[in-house]
Write an enzyme that holds these catalytic residues in place. Structure first.
Site, short mmCIF file in Angstrom:
data_model
loop_
_atom_site.label_atom_id
_atom_site.label_comp_id
_atom_site.label_asym_id
_atom_site.label_seq_id
_atom_site.Cartn_x
_atom_site.Cartn_y
_atom_site.Cartn_z
N HIS A 197 3.79 -27.12 9.49
CA HIS A 197 5.19 -27.58 9.47
C HIS A 197 5.35 -28.98 10.08
O HIS A 197 5.97 -29.85 9.50
CB HIS A 197 6.09 -26.62 10.24
CG HIS A 197 6.02 -25.19 9.79
ND1 HIS A 197 5.77 -24.84 8.49
CD2 HIS A 197 6.16 -24.02 10.46
CE1 HIS A 197 5.77 -23.52 8.38
NE2 HIS A 197 5.99 -23.00 9.57
N GLU A 237 11.21 -23.48 19.72
CA GLU A 237 11.79 -22.17 19.40
C GLU A 237 12.12 -21.45 20.69
O GLU A 237 11.39 -21.57 21.67
CB GLU A 237 10.79 -21.33 18.62
CG GLU A 237 10.43 -21.92 17.29
CD GLU A 237 9.51 -21.00 16.51
OE1 GLU A 237 10.03 -20.11 15.82
OE2 GLU A 237 8.28 -21.15 16.64
N ASP A 242 -0.31 -22.33 14.11
CA ASP A 242 0.85 -21.66 13.53
C ASP A 242 1.90 -22.66 13.03
O ASP A 242 2.50 -22.45 11.98
CB ASP A 242 1.47 -20.72 14.58
CG ASP A 242 2.59 -19.87 14.02
OD1 ASP A 242 2.49 -19.45 12.86
OD2 ASP A 242 3.56 -19.59 14.76
N ARG A 288 0.80 -1.22 0.00
CA ARG A 288 0.00 0.00 0.00
C ARG A 288 0.83 1.28 0.00
O ARG A 288 0.55 2.23 -0.69
CB ARG A 288 -0.89 0.03 1.25
CG ARG A 288 -2.31 -0.32 0.96
CD ARG A 288 -2.97 -0.78 2.22
NE ARG A 288 -2.20 -1.89 2.80
CZ ARG A 288 -2.58 -2.55 3.89
NH1 ARG A 288 -3.66 -2.21 4.53
NH2 ARG A 288 -1.85 -3.55 4.34
N ASP A 331 4.81 -24.10 2.24
CA ASP A 331 5.18 -24.36 3.62
C ASP A 331 6.70 -24.39 3.61
O ASP A 331 7.30 -25.32 3.05
CB ASP A 331 4.62 -25.72 4.06
CG ASP A 331 4.94 -25.99 5.52
OD1 ASP A 331 6.10 -25.77 5.93
OD2 ASP A 331 4.04 -26.41 6.27
N HIS A 332 7.32 -23.38 4.20
CA HIS A 332 8.77 -23.22 3.97
C HIS A 332 9.58 -24.38 4.56
O HIS A 332 10.73 -24.57 4.20
CB HIS A 332 9.27 -21.86 4.47
CG HIS A 332 9.43 -21.75 5.95
ND1 HIS A 332 8.38 -21.51 6.79
CD2 HIS A 332 10.51 -21.84 6.74
CE1 HIS A 332 8.81 -21.46 8.03
NE2 HIS A 332 10.11 -21.66 8.04
C1 BG6 Z 1 6.42 -19.70 10.81
C2 BG6 Z 1 5.64 -19.35 12.04
O1 BG6 Z 1 5.60 -20.35 9.87
O2 BG6 Z 1 7.49 -20.58 11.15
C3 BG6 Z 1 6.54 -18.71 13.08
O3 BG6 Z 1 4.59 -18.45 11.71
C4 BG6 Z 1 7.73 -19.60 13.36
O4 BG6 Z 1 5.82 -18.44 14.27
C5 BG6 Z 1 8.42 -20.02 12.06
O5 BG6 Z 1 8.63 -18.87 14.18
C6 BG6 Z 1 9.48 -21.06 12.30
O6 BG6 Z 1 10.24 -21.24 11.15
P1 BG6 Z 1 11.76 -21.67 11.24
O7 BG6 Z 1 12.17 -21.86 9.83
O8 BG6 Z 1 12.48 -20.57 11.95
O9 BG6 Z 1 11.76 -22.94 12.04
#
Ligand code: BG6
Length: 515
Positions: A266, A242, A261, A63, A203-204
């Site tokens: 994941h 984490e 989340d 934006r 999904d990374h």
């Molecule tokens: C994200 C979440 O998808 O993945 C975050 O929204 C999380 O809350 C993160 O911290 C963790 O990713 P990675 O690659 O740091 O394990």
């Protein structure tokens, strides 16, 4: 515990590297953190590796009027993303191809302007009408953007360019819905505008080398798959811990919580790779079918097999941190879980009777994502004879896959302790990614962006998979919503989570592996 290093033979079979067609990557929500911290560094890493087409443009869309500052800001993100030297010859020309377009996502009027701009860029940079739209906005904008792309004729390829029909694809960030109904509704909307083969639900975790390596470890080796079943395996643990908190994302996290989340996406992806049958091929459909079979074979998870936690104030590393309820824009009486643990069973021939224990949480003692496969204890009578001093040292075999950090795989086995009697001690055989292959600055998005540009959906979530995992999680979320927790916060920041999570395993005579 003693460790035994493995010899690594770096000679490896490489897939032939392919370079995508010329294209424009359009990132909606480009002023957000993800674009600067992950997406642009990942695209530049591809450029460094000669995996981007020569005719290539990135257009950030958001934006605010950031025309002047966007490209320099992205350059800063690339430099701080690691592995890039300011003087690299490729950097300047790459940054010159980073463009910006300001518009409101929820106002149809802006899309004609965007369409015109993309056509101009096609002319200038020879990108041949190919488009990858990346939806990195807050999830409430997903439907608007998708709809407007459809209405303005941007979701389907336009006329042929140089005798070739251009492609249009879209990557959609998580969270994909917040329960089963909303995920279905979003899928319906997206499918109205885009065909399934155009949609890449990202999904990374699937971009992480160590996650892809689960499949290689299992299926490219002859010795593990034979014991990868309920005859040999006692239980499986998946930990996604984490040490960070919610990083200023209060409003988002209040609506999400750990189950939505991280677990629904994941962790369930990790679980599917550990548990799936060998796919017939690494084509998208083969992998997707096996993943969905795993999800569908999971027995409904009982609320009594779950644990919710929320962190209170504590010390992480050497830093004193506040509790979740004191975080910015968080309800001081919040019921949102920052930790979730659960036990589930996959009722099929391979896994019936093997419990899978899962835990994920914020502000835990350290950052570690690991999968542990614990094997059954062998019969030990042999070690109770006169020359043996008992079997205390015998611990069941275990394979641990360290997804991050210190990426690698360890195998635990018993070895004879030097000395006159038959005493056994557990030892570890370690494979470490960085030692074997060198340290990588890749962040996981490289592979996924490249695959989307190539049209390969293997490492992306599909409609049926997303809905299947929501179908498992939604009843739990509903049960939790009906039974508020009275003891939140129930773990101190910097610890391993609530005591109830230990009880979940202890009641079956097990313990979480110490990480
Ligand atoms: C994200 C979440 O998808 O993945 C975050 O929204 C999380 O809350 C993160 O911290 C963790 O990713 P990675 O690659 O740091 O394990």
């Amino acid at each position: 515990m003693a460790t035994a290093e493995v010899q690594v033979t770096p000679a490896s079979v490489r897939n032939s590297e392919r370079v995508p067609d010329p294209c424009i990557v359009v990132i909606f929500g480009a002023s957000g953190d993800l674009t600067k911290r992950k997406l642009l560094p990942a695209l530049y890493h591809l450029e460094q590796a000669n995996l981007l087409p020569e005719d290539f443009v990135v257009v950030g869309v958001a934006r605010r009027p950031l025309e002047e500052t966007f490209a320099p800001d992205m350059k800063e993100g690339i430099l701080s993303g690691g592995g890039v030297d300011e003087n690299e010859a490729k950097l300047g020309p790459f940054v010159d191809r980073v463009q910006y377009h300001a518009m409101n996502f929820d106002d149809g009027a802006g899309y004609d302007g965007l369409k015109k701009k993309l056509a101009e860029l096609d002319g200038k940079f020879n990108t041949k009408g190919n488009r990858l739209f990346y939806l990195a906005t807050a999830p409430e904008y997903f439907s608007d953007i998708i709809n407007y792309l459809g209405v303005h004729g941007m979701a389907k390829p336009e006329a042929e360019v140089d005798g070739k029909s251009p492609w249009v694809r879209t990557i959609i960030e998580k969270p994909f819905g917040h329960d089963l109904d909303s995920a279905r509704a979003l899928n319906d909307e997206v499918n109205k505008v885009f065909d399934e083969h155009q949609i890449f639900r990202i999904d990374h975790y699937l971009g992480k080398e160590t996650v892809q390596n689960i499949l290689v470890f299992r299926f490219a080796n002859g010795i593990f798959e034979n014991v990868w079943n309920r005859n040999y395996i006692d239980h499986v643990e998946i930990t996604a811990a984490e040490s960070i908190g919610i990083e200023g994302r209060g409003p988002f996290y209040e609506q999400a919580g750990a189950l939505r989340d991280v677990v629904q996406n994941h962790v369930m992806e990790l679980l599917s790779f550990v548990a799936m049958e060998p796919p017939v091929s690494f084509q998208s459909d083969g992998v997707r079918a096996e993943k969905v079979k795993v999800y569908k074979a999971i027995k409904p998870i009982k609320p009594e097999d779950t644990v919710r936690g929320q962190y209170g104030p504590g010390v992480v590393g050497d830093k004193t941190v506040q509790g979740y309820r004191q975080e910015d824009r968080v309800n001081p009486e919040s019921q949102t879980e920052t930790y979730a643990a659960l036990r589930l069973e996959i009722e099929n021939w391979r896994w019936a009777g093997v419990p899978f224990y899962i835990r994920a949480g914020k502000r835990l003692a350290k950052r570690v994502t690991e999968i542990t496969i614990q094997f059954k204890q062998p019969p030990l009578r042999l070690f109770q004879g006169a020359e043996c001093h008992g079997d205390e040292g015998v611990m069941p075999n275990l394979i641990s896959m360290r997804i991050q950090p210190d990426e690698g795989i360890s195998l635990r086995f018993g070895a004879k302790l030097p000395g006159p009697s038959m005493d056994v001690s557990p030892v570890l055989m370690n494979f470490n990614y960085a030692d074997a292959f060198g340290k990588s600055s890749a962040n996981g998005y490289e592979r996924l962006l490249l695959d989307a540009m190539l049209g390969d959906g293997t490492l992306f979530a599909h409609r049926d998979g997303v809905e299947a995992t929501w179908a498992l999680m939604t009843p739990l979320l509903e049960a939790w919503a009906k039974t508020p927790v009275s003891d939140f916060p129930n773990y101190e920041a910097g610890t391993w989570g609530p005591k109830a999570a230990d009880d979940l395993l202890e009641r079956e005579g097990r313990k979480w592996r110490k990480l």
